[in-house]
Design an enzyme around this catalytic site. Sequence first.
Site, PDB file in Angstrom:
ATOM      1  N   PRO A   2       0.814  -1.212   0.000  1.00  0.00           N
ATOM      2  CG  PRO A   2       0.000  -1.030   2.165  1.00  0.00           C
ATOM      3  CD  PRO A   2       0.767  -1.925   1.259  1.00  0.00           C
ATOM      4  CD  GLU A   3       4.323   3.470  -2.812  1.00  0.00           C
ATOM      5  OE1 GLU A   3       4.415   4.679  -2.508  1.00  0.00           O
ATOM      6  OE2 GLU A   3       5.296   2.781  -3.141  1.00  0.00           O
ATOM      7  CE  LYS A  61       4.076   5.059   1.611  1.00  0.00           C
ATOM      8  NZ  LYS A  61       5.347   4.385   1.358  1.00  0.00           N
ATOM      9  NE  ARG A 305      13.402  -0.311   0.293  1.00  0.00           N
ATOM     10  CZ  ARG A 305      13.946  -1.077   1.224  1.00  0.00           C
ATOM     11  NH1 ARG A 305      14.974  -1.844   0.934  1.00  0.00           N
ATOM     12  NH2 ARG A 305      13.481  -1.079   2.444  1.00  0.00           N
TER      13      ARG A 305
END
Length: 319
Positions: A2-3, A61, A305
């Site tokens: 989920p962003e 978030k 990343r």
Amino acid sequence: MPELPEVETVRDGLARHIVGRQVTGVQVLRDYSVRRHEGGPRDFADRLAGRDITYAARRGKFLWLGLAGVDEVLVAHLGMSGQLLIKVPSEAAEPHRHLRVRMTLSAMDELARVARPDAQAPGQPVFLDFVDQRTFGYLAVSETVPTADGEPGGLGTGEAVVPELLAHIARDLLDPAVAAGTPGRAELVRRIKAKPAAIKRILLDQTVVSGIGNIYADESLWRAQVHGERPASALSRPALNRLLDHAFDVMTQALSQGGTSFDDLYVNVNGESGYFSRSLNAYGREGEPCRRCGAPMKRSEFMNRSSFWCPKCQTKPRR
DNA sequence: ACTGCGTCCTGGGGGC
DNA sequence: TGCCCCCAGGACGCAG
């Protein structure tokens, strides 16, 4: 994972279907899923029992639910696989395999029912299930502290307070307080411009601007035609404003595509429905042609990343 | 003050 | 077929 757009969809669903109910029971099936809560899982359950839910807010978030009568809120972070699912009792017989916390909520109060005629199952109790496969997400009850600027703590609340455990998290781009053209935005750009670090690192730094994860950082940089390793201070203020506008647009568009999944009393925040992945221009497209210039997209390691970028549109700075 | 990196956790999927 | 291992991710905390 989920962003921000997915989390905002969840917040909206909570606001429509959960606000106006009372917590009547809390079952912690996995202690690890209650974290950053000082008293531990037991105290967590005790603090929630009997509380009325007054609002559903979000910053970046992080989600939180207002609780009537106390300066405490229920904080939720979905991590990378967390879901908040509303279940009517009839469909709750076989709990989800990765159910970590189950809260029982009363029927909605009269005021809420009048205010939100589209609410699901208003007249009956529901379960609010925290399901999380990889357990990076967590729930906690946190005290609130006043916001530094006196503005509302996040989207979905008018109260100028923020949960203490996320007081260090900056506002996100959907927050009116940092909207384009506001003093808050000018201040944000000034802050970014003062930093010598790589712009992608700054975009991912939740204490500068929140809610931008790896995927949307790459999407925003691709749209703005900026390489993520460029020093933030090397970008002009207009360029930084454009970059933030692109980030806002990417997230707003994803939000408009994913808005209604709560209507089924089911929130998929894993992206399994694919509603947000279909519009990605950068993330995961290594070797595929850039949708702007056709050059093969590159992938590189940055901050442990993956980064995806166009070697032609996003020229890499000479180090 | 800043940066880089390890840590938490799980199960899907790739490799052998 | 089966098994092992790696990998993904956000946020935090520590070391330099």
